[in-house]
Design an enzyme around this catalytic site. Structure first.
Site, PDB file in Angstrom:
ATOM      1  N   ARG A 106       4.510 -12.923   9.939  1.00  0.00           N
ATOM      2  CA  ARG A 106       5.120 -11.622   9.714  1.00  0.00           C
ATOM      3  C   ARG A 106       6.359 -11.487  10.584  1.00  0.00           C
ATOM      4  NH1 ARG A 106       1.483  -6.772  11.357  1.00  0.00           N
ATOM      5  NH2 ARG A 106       3.469  -5.713  11.121  1.00  0.00           N
ATOM      6  N   LYS A 119       2.600   0.058  11.042  1.00  0.00           N
ATOM      7  CA  LYS A 119       2.658   1.282  10.232  1.00  0.00           C
ATOM      8  C   LYS A 119       2.060   2.468  10.976  1.00  0.00           C
ATOM      9  CE  LYS A 119       2.490   0.816   5.859  1.00  0.00           C
ATOM     10  NZ  LYS A 119       2.067   0.552   4.454  1.00  0.00           N
ATOM     11  N   GLU A 164       0.859  -1.187   0.000  1.00  0.00           N
ATOM     12  CA  GLU A 164       0.000   0.000   0.000  1.00  0.00           C
ATOM     13  C   GLU A 164       0.894   1.235   0.000  1.00  0.00           C
ATOM     14  OE1 GLU A 164      -3.401  -0.204   2.858  1.00  0.00           O
ATOM     15  OE2 GLU A 164      -2.381  -2.021   3.502  1.00  0.00           O
TER      16      GLU A 164
END
Length: 551
Positions: free
Chosen positions: A262, A272, A36
């Site tokens: 992750r 983020k 993104e």
């Protein structure tokens, strides 16, 4: 890549791919990296990059770079450019042109219409709070929306009006009609389109409705004929929605999603949202602050692409969440720079020494090896003069036998130069040593004296006349606890000593060091020339050893 280890252990994803190829499920392997564009990439993204591009390379396949750009309010072209730069810097090439989910907006819209026509999507005018209440809980099923049974014809008309901009933001949305009693929350009639009057960095003001990630991602994969859609474990439940969308639209490709754990790394945060807070609240100087776990920050700190690729290879790919030690990442860059970085001398906290029996106007050019274990790297010229700088911590008036540096009436060797003996010193009004007066033995250049004397230790130095002033930034771990994300207030765990700035002096050869190039300051650590500073500035990449483990 020539600097990569040729053979890597297998993992469960490679085993799936091997089986698919053997059984003829796929003839070629096609992966994608779909970030993104709402922030800079971090070390966790590097793991995904190495996995997706690495698999494509190893199986003679291809890997797309596709931006998931469905949320224009949080996206920026600067993020797009930084991500492309990071992927290239890490050593990977994407297949063909850069792709965007926004390239497929018209197709996505048509697939949404198809779901409406099949009675599998409807326009809902419930507000967010009402929708949240109707969705139920993990233990209680959801409640059908009063708009769930709106006719197909009316839903088509309403969705057409949504696209035409006839409804306000938040007034309505398009939902998939699946199962409000599903045990998976993501299957309880999820939103697949919402109204947003926002300028898009690729499509401008062409659209005022934007598809949601879960609807967009699977269709984009199918359009691009992705064979293996690799994502992290938080999307594991969403695989049901991924498959549902693909199964209920008329598209030939049938990609499959596979999840891996992750990356969680000690002494930093990879959320983020938290990284954005660190930047916007000025806890760091920006996304590329060398204390940040972003690829841009690691690059500016002096990490090399090879060291990051090696780190990603060492941690492997599993389905098990764990907290990776920061020392593992630091070991990778130490191993790299120990072999590849040239050596030089720099003094961070200088005090002057005056060699009283050395000629005042003489400059002697000594030759020092650029690398102690690699003669092919040659030598560099180091000027030696009567007045030199040494580290303040390398001198004491008196000390016990454990102190192997300069002491009054004791000898040490100046690295690559002579024996010196301290005779007396001067202090300022605060009691700080400013100057140490010494004598040297001219017969000890590159050899021990004939009488068998041994130097107490070896210290580094820089010519006071020829040394170059430099700002030296001692970067350290951003947080002082291993898992700051687990703290009630993660900002309270910020390390107050994560940046200490020294006004030092370096040997003249470093004035010509290329921006971003790494170097070992002998006896001090690994540094690189800062890419952003106006003046000669060096950032500490990592110390010579892991002092945090010692702590």
């Amino acid at each position: 890549m020539s600097d990569e280890i040729a053979v890597r252990p297998s993992n469960f994803i490679r085993q799936i791919i091997d089986k698919d190829l053997q059984q003829g499920v796929h003839e070629t392997i096609q992966t994608r990296f779909p970030p993104e564009p709402n922030g800079y990439l971090h070390i966790g993204h590097a793991k995904s990059i190495c996995l997706n591009f690495g698999i494509a390379q190893d199986y003679n396949g291809t890997c797309n770079l596709r931006f998931d750009d469905t949320n224009p309010e949080k996206e920026d072209i600067d993020y797009v450019n930084s991500i492309m730069n990071d992927v290239s810097w890490l050593g990977f090439n994407w297949d063909g042109e850069v792709r965007y989910s926004s390239n497929y907006f018209e197709q996505l819209h048509d697939y949404a219409v198809e779901l409406i026509e099949k009675g599998l999507a409807y326009v809902d005018f419930s507000d967010q709070d009402t929708m949240r209440e109707m969705r139920g809980t993990l233990t209680q099923p959801g409640i059908n929306s009063p708009y769930r049974d709106t006719s197909v014809a009316e839903n088509i008309e309403l969705f057409t009006k949504m696209r035409a901009g006839e409804f306000n933001e938040g007034e309505c949305c398009l939902r998939a009609k699946i199962d409000m009693a599903s045990s998976f929350m993501c299957m309880r009639d999820p939103v697949i389109y919402r109204v947003r009057f926002a300028h898009h960095h690729q499509t401008g003001d062409q659209w005022c409705i934007y598809p949601m990630y879960d609807f967009t991602h699977c269709i984009s994969d199918a359009i691009e004929n992705i064979s293996h859609s690799l994502c992290t474990l938080e999307f594991q439940d969403n695989r049901r929605l991924y498959d549902w969308v693909i199964d209920n639209i008329s598209i030939a490709s049938q990609p499959r999603q596979y999840e891996f754990s992750r990356l969680n790394l000690e002494y930093t945060v990879l959320s983020k949202r938290k990284l954005i807070d660190l930047v916007t609240d000025h806890h760091v100087s920006g996304w590329d602050d060398p204390r940040m776990p972003t690829v841009a920050g690691l690059r500016r700190r002096g990490y090399t692409p090879a060291s990051i690729r090696e780190f990603c290879a060492r941690i492997g790919v599993t389905k098990m969440d764990n907290l990776v030690e920061m020392s593992m990442l630091e070991a990778c860059i130490r191993d790299d720079l120990n072999v590849n970085a040239p050596r030089a001398m720099a003094v961070l906290d200088p005090i002057k020494i005056v060699i009283e029996n050395y000629p005042e106007d003489q400059t002697e050019i000594l030759h020092a090896p650029n690398h102690p274990n690699d003669e092919s790297k040659g030598t560099r010229e180091v000027p030696f003069t009567r007045e030199l700088y040494i580290e303040a911590e390398d001198f004491r008036e008196s000390a016990n036998k454990k102190f192997k540096r300069l002491v009054i009436d004791k000898e040490v060797r100046l690295r690559n130069a002579y024996f010196i003996k301290a005779n007396r010193f001067e202090q300022d009004a605060q009691g700080n040593v400013t100057t140490v007066y010494c004598t040297y033995d001219p017969d000890t250049l590159g050899k021990d004296p004939a009488d068998g004397r041994k130097a107490k230790g070896v210290i580094h130095w820089v010519s006071a006349q020829h040394g170059v002033p430099a700002e030296i930034r001692l970067y350290d771990r951003l947080f002082n606890v291993p898992n700051p994300a687990a703290e009630d207030d993660y900002l309270a765990s910020l390390n107050p000593d994560s940046l200490v700035i020294k006004q030092g002096v370096v040997e003249p050869s470093l004035a010509n060091l290329a921006v971003g190039e790494g170097v070992q300051f002998e006896r001090t650590g690994y540094f690189c020339r800062d890419s952003e500073a106006q003046n000669l500035t060096f950032n500490r990449t990592v110390g010579l050893r892991d002092t945090w483990s010692e702590k």
